[in-house]
Design a protein around this motif. Structure first.
Motif, PDB file in Angstrom:
ATOM      1  N   HIS A 145       0.824  -1.217   0.000  1.00  0.00           N
ATOM      2  CA  HIS A 145       0.000   0.000   0.000  1.00  0.00           C
ATOM      3  C   HIS A 145       0.855   1.263   0.000  1.00  0.00           C
ATOM      4  O   HIS A 145       0.625   2.200   0.772  1.00  0.00           O
ATOM      5  CB  HIS A 145      -0.953   0.004   1.196  1.00  0.00           C
ATOM      6  CG  HIS A 145      -2.028  -1.032   1.134  1.00  0.00           C
ATOM      7  ND1 HIS A 145      -3.148  -0.913   0.339  1.00  0.00           N
ATOM      8  CD2 HIS A 145      -2.145  -2.235   1.763  1.00  0.00           C
ATOM      9  CE1 HIS A 145      -3.927  -1.978   0.491  1.00  0.00           C
ATOM     10  NE2 HIS A 145      -3.325  -2.805   1.335  1.00  0.00           N
ATOM     11  N   GLY A 146       1.869   1.297  -0.853  1.00  0.00           N
ATOM     12  CA  GLY A 146       2.663   2.507  -1.029  1.00  0.00           C
ATOM     13  C   GLY A 146       3.714   2.773   0.028  1.00  0.00           C
ATOM     14  O   GLY A 146       4.330   3.834   0.032  1.00  0.00           O
ATOM     15  N   SER A 147       3.962   1.812   0.917  1.00  0.00           N
ATOM     16  CA  SER A 147       4.857   2.062   2.058  1.00  0.00           C
ATOM     17  C   SER A 147       6.307   1.648   1.832  1.00  0.00           C
ATOM     18  O   SER A 147       7.142   1.851   2.707  1.00  0.00           O
ATOM     19  CB  SER A 147       4.328   1.317   3.293  1.00  0.00           C
ATOM     20  OG  SER A 147       4.383  -0.091   3.090  1.00  0.00           O
ATOM     21  N   VAL A 148       6.635   1.097   0.684  1.00  0.00           N
ATOM     22  CA  VAL A 148       7.985   0.558   0.469  1.00  0.00           C
ATOM     23  C   VAL A 148       9.075   1.625   0.413  1.00  0.00           C
ATOM     24  O   VAL A 148      10.121   1.480   1.051  1.00  0.00           O
ATOM     25  CB  VAL A 148       8.030  -0.324  -0.797  1.00  0.00           C
ATOM     26  CG1 VAL A 148       9.469  -0.572  -1.236  1.00  0.00           C
ATOM     27  CG2 VAL A 148       7.330  -1.653  -0.537  1.00  0.00           C
ATOM     28  N   PRO A 149       8.937   2.724  -0.334  1.00  0.00           N
ATOM     29  CA  PRO A 149      10.045   3.674  -0.491  1.00  0.00           C
ATOM     30  C   PRO A 149      10.583   4.182   0.842  1.00  0.00           C
ATOM     31  O   PRO A 149       9.843   4.341   1.818  1.00  0.00           O
ATOM     32  CB  PRO A 149       9.416   4.820  -1.298  1.00  0.00           C
ATOM     33  CG  PRO A 149       8.329   4.166  -2.063  1.00  0.00           C
ATOM     34  CD  PRO A 149       7.764   3.131  -1.135  1.00  0.00           C
TER      35      PRO A 149
ATOM     36  N   THR B 176      15.647   5.821   7.846  1.00  0.00           N
ATOM     37  CA  THR B 176      16.494   5.088   8.793  1.00  0.00           C
ATOM     38  C   THR B 176      15.694   4.014   9.518  1.00  0.00           C
ATOM     39  O   THR B 176      16.144   2.867   9.657  1.00  0.00           O
ATOM     40  CB  THR B 176      17.119   6.057   9.807  1.00  0.00           C
ATOM     41  OG1 THR B 176      17.908   7.024   9.102  1.00  0.00           O
ATOM     42  CG2 THR B 176      17.998   5.304  10.793  1.00  0.00           C
ATOM     43  N   LEU B 177      14.500   4.379   9.987  1.00  0.00           N
ATOM     44  CA  LEU B 177      13.662   3.416  10.700  1.00  0.00           C
ATOM     45  C   LEU B 177      13.246   2.265   9.790  1.00  0.00           C
ATOM     46  O   LEU B 177      13.234   1.099  10.197  1.00  0.00           O
ATOM     47  CB  LEU B 177      12.424   4.120  11.259  1.00  0.00           C
ATOM     48  CG  LEU B 177      12.640   5.020  12.479  1.00  0.00           C
ATOM     49  CD1 LEU B 177      11.351   5.743  12.846  1.00  0.00           C
ATOM     50  CD2 LEU B 177      13.134   4.194  13.667  1.00  0.00           C
ATOM     51  N   LYS B 178      12.904   2.589   8.540  1.00  0.00           N
ATOM     52  CA  LYS B 178      12.477   1.550   7.602  1.00  0.00           C
ATOM     53  C   LYS B 178      13.614   0.582   7.294  1.00  0.00           C
ATOM     54  O   LYS B 178      13.414  -0.640   7.248  1.00  0.00           O
ATOM     55  CB  LYS B 178      11.950   2.186   6.310  1.00  0.00           C
ATOM     56  CG  LYS B 178      10.587   2.850   6.464  1.00  0.00           C
ATOM     57  CD  LYS B 178      10.099   3.417   5.138  1.00  0.00           C
ATOM     58  CE  LYS B 178       8.703   3.991   5.260  1.00  0.00           C
ATOM     59  NZ  LYS B 178       8.185   4.519   3.974  1.00  0.00           N
ATOM     60  N   ARG B 179      14.800   1.124   7.067  1.00  0.00           N
ATOM     61  CA  ARG B 179      15.944   0.250   6.763  1.00  0.00           C
ATOM     62  C   ARG B 179      16.302  -0.629   7.963  1.00  0.00           C
ATOM     63  O   ARG B 179      16.668  -1.799   7.792  1.00  0.00           O
ATOM     64  CB  ARG B 179      17.140   1.099   6.320  1.00  0.00           C
ATOM     65  CG  ARG B 179      17.008   1.626   4.885  1.00  0.00           C
ATOM     66  CD  ARG B 179      18.287   2.294   4.418  1.00  0.00           C
ATOM     67  NE  ARG B 179      18.440   3.606   5.039  1.00  0.00           N
ATOM     68  CZ  ARG B 179      17.980   4.734   4.516  1.00  0.00           C
ATOM     69  NH1 ARG B 179      17.309   4.715   3.376  1.00  0.00           N
ATOM     70  NH2 ARG B 179      18.168   5.893   5.129  1.00  0.00           N
ATOM     71  N   LEU B 180      16.187  -0.078   9.156  1.00  0.00           N
ATOM     72  CA  LEU B 180      16.457  -0.863  10.358  1.00  0.00           C
ATOM     73  C   LEU B 180      15.437  -1.987  10.502  1.00  0.00           C
ATOM     74  O   LEU B 180      15.799  -3.132  10.798  1.00  0.00           O
ATOM     75  CB  LEU B 180      16.434   0.042  11.592  1.00  0.00           C
ATOM     76  CG  LEU B 180      16.680  -0.653  12.946  1.00  0.00           C
ATOM     77  CD1 LEU B 180      18.052  -1.316  12.961  1.00  0.00           C
ATOM     78  CD2 LEU B 180      16.546   0.348  14.087  1.00  0.00           C
ATOM     79  N   PHE B 181      14.158  -1.666  10.281  1.00  0.00           N
ATOM     80  CA  PHE B 181      13.113  -2.688  10.369  1.00  0.00           C
ATOM     81  C   PHE B 181      13.354  -3.786   9.336  1.00  0.00           C
ATOM     82  O   PHE B 181      13.217  -4.978   9.629  1.00  0.00           O
ATOM     83  CB  PHE B 181      11.733  -2.064  10.153  1.00  0.00           C
ATOM     84  CG  PHE B 181      10.594  -3.003  10.445  1.00  0.00           C
ATOM     85  CD1 PHE B 181       9.938  -2.968  11.667  1.00  0.00           C
ATOM     86  CD2 PHE B 181      10.172  -3.936   9.507  1.00  0.00           C
ATOM     87  CE1 PHE B 181       8.898  -3.838  11.947  1.00  0.00           C
ATOM     88  CE2 PHE B 181       9.136  -4.810   9.770  1.00  0.00           C
ATOM     89  CZ  PHE B 181       8.492  -4.758  10.994  1.00  0.00           C
ATOM     90  N   ASP B 182      13.716  -3.378   8.115  1.00  0.00           N
ATOM     91  CA  ASP B 182      13.970  -4.369   7.065  1.00  0.00           C
ATOM     92  C   ASP B 182      15.127  -5.286   7.437  1.00  0.00           C
ATOM     93  O   ASP B 182      15.082  -6.498   7.187  1.00  0.00           O
ATOM     94  CB  ASP B 182      14.265  -3.672   5.735  1.00  0.00           C
ATOM     95  CG  ASP B 182      13.016  -3.083   5.095  1.00  0.00           C
ATOM     96  OD1 ASP B 182      11.897  -3.434   5.535  1.00  0.00           O
ATOM     97  OD2 ASP B 182      13.151  -2.268   4.170  1.00  0.00           O
TER      98      ASP B 182
END
Length: 389
Positions: free
Chosen positions: A129-133, A139-145
């Motif tokens: 739902h558009g949340s990937v970029p 920083t938070l997204k890369r850490l979660f990934d």
């Protein structure tokens, strides 16, 4: 089929944005088609819902678990829902499902359910739902990934994208994804009833004016500065209606309106919802989505306008452009001159455009998802492109 949807928020947490509505609409149609549908979600976004928690509740035929969030502050302010009792239920029930549909993958819900599904050989698909970029909260997204998100995405049987633009971002952020695992399906548009054509015009005294409409967030990345400069050169009989909530940009927009000398021809209505929103679409002569952002994965407002029979002018940066044909409107480069020519073309040749809602019809899109589900459950690659013709 026995279908499980996993979504951080669900009806009636509409304040959480579009995904709760999309999940509810899809699940409702699947129930109507005779499927056994369950939803795992939480008990609220910025407010706790008045619902029984951690037990199944019937929501219009959908078996729904509203798991209690550990902290409403974390859910509402950091988009970090933590339903700690979800894993216990999922462990008990996961074998019952033919397919799991995970909505928004960077959540505790997605991680818990995807791990259990993988361990029990239950296939699952992911719809971000558009949340990937990672352009925002990168920083938070890369850490979660690094901790769990990669595992969720790489373990999915299919990933749902609304456009090739969105697909490209998937492959940038998750380079080990197989391109053939990405399935392109547009967002559905549900028009509750036939909107009235003259109501909005009468309210604003625009019966004899050509209406150019923008509907969406008032944000710098939406290209409104280009639209205003393009509109300045459009004939005096037209009016630009800008509808939507302010996203930290309205002050600068009003200043630009004054500098361009178009105060008498621009109307800012504020946000409009529900039936009235579709009346606005129906009243417009042309809808414009002037996004200059490098990431406009779809463009729901343009799809809604087209579904209401209003031609659209959109930039090539918008994913919706991939679903448009010559009857739906005009696709232009993100520039002042491109927008100006596109708007003039539609206003001068309005009778040549005949937008169609078929490709965004919720019933049709529900059938596309069913096709994907069945092929995934049968361990086949989903080939559905022919369904759009």
């Amino acid at each position: 089929m026995k279908i499980l949807h996993v979504a951080p928020y669900f009806k009636p947490s509409w304040e959480a944005g579009g995904p709760p509505r999309s999940v509810y609409d899809l699940a409702s149609r699947q129930v109507a088609a005779g499927h056994d549908v369950t939803v795992y979600t939480t008990d609220g976004f910025k407010r706790r819902l008045s619902v029984a928690t951690d037990v199944p509740v019937d929501v219009d035929g959908i078996k729904t678990y509203y798991f209690r969030n550990l902290s409403l502050y974390l859910a509402g302010n950091m988009n970090l829902p933590l339903p700690l009792k979800l894993p216990l239920t999922a462990r008990r029930e996961i074998d019952n499902f033919d397919i799991v549909h995970i909505h928004e993958h960077r959540t505790f819900l997605a991680v818990a359910v995807s791990m259990l599904a993988a361990n029990r050989n239950v296939p699952y698909i992911v719809q971000p739902h558009g949340s990937v970029p990672t352009m925002s909260r990168g920083t938070l997204k890369r850490l979660f990934d690094l901790i769990a998100g990669n595992r969720v995405m790489y373990g999915a049987s299919r990933i749902i994208a609304t456009s090739d633009i969105e697909s490209k971002f998937y492959l940038q952020v998750y380079p080990k994804l197989k391109p053939e695992s990405i399935i392109k399906i547009p967002n559905p548009v549900d028009i509750p009833e036939k909107p009235l054509k003259g109501t909005f015009r009468e309210k604003w005294g625009l019966e004899d004016r050509k209406i150019i409409l923008y509907l969406g967030r008032i944000h710098e990345r939406k290209g409104l500065q280009m639209l205003l400069r393009a509109f300045r050169e459009i004939n005096e009989g037209s009016v630009l209606v800008i509808t939507g909530p302010d996203d930290h940009y309205e002050g600068r927009l009003l200043k630009l309106i004054r500098e361009l000398g178009v105060e008498e021809r621009v109307i800012l209505t504020g946000p409009i919802y529900g039936k009235e929103k579709f009346e606005v679409y129906n009243a417009a002569d042309v809808f414009v989505l002037p996004s200059s952002s490098e990431y406009e994965s779809f463009g729901n407002a343009a799809a809604e306008a087209i579904a209401c029979g209003t031609p659209a002018v959109v930039t090539s940066r918008c994913g919706i452009s991939e679903w448009m044909d010559e009857h739906d409107g005009i696709i232009t480069e993100p520039s002042v001159e491109g927008l100006r020519k596109g708007i003039r073309n539609v206003l001068e040749k309005r009778n040549l455009f005949d937008p169609s809602a078929k490709k965004f019809d919720p019933e049709f899109i529900s059938s596309v998802f069913e096709s994907v589900y069945r092929q995934v459950a049968d361990h086949k690659y989903a080939v559905i492109s022919d369904k759009w013709h």
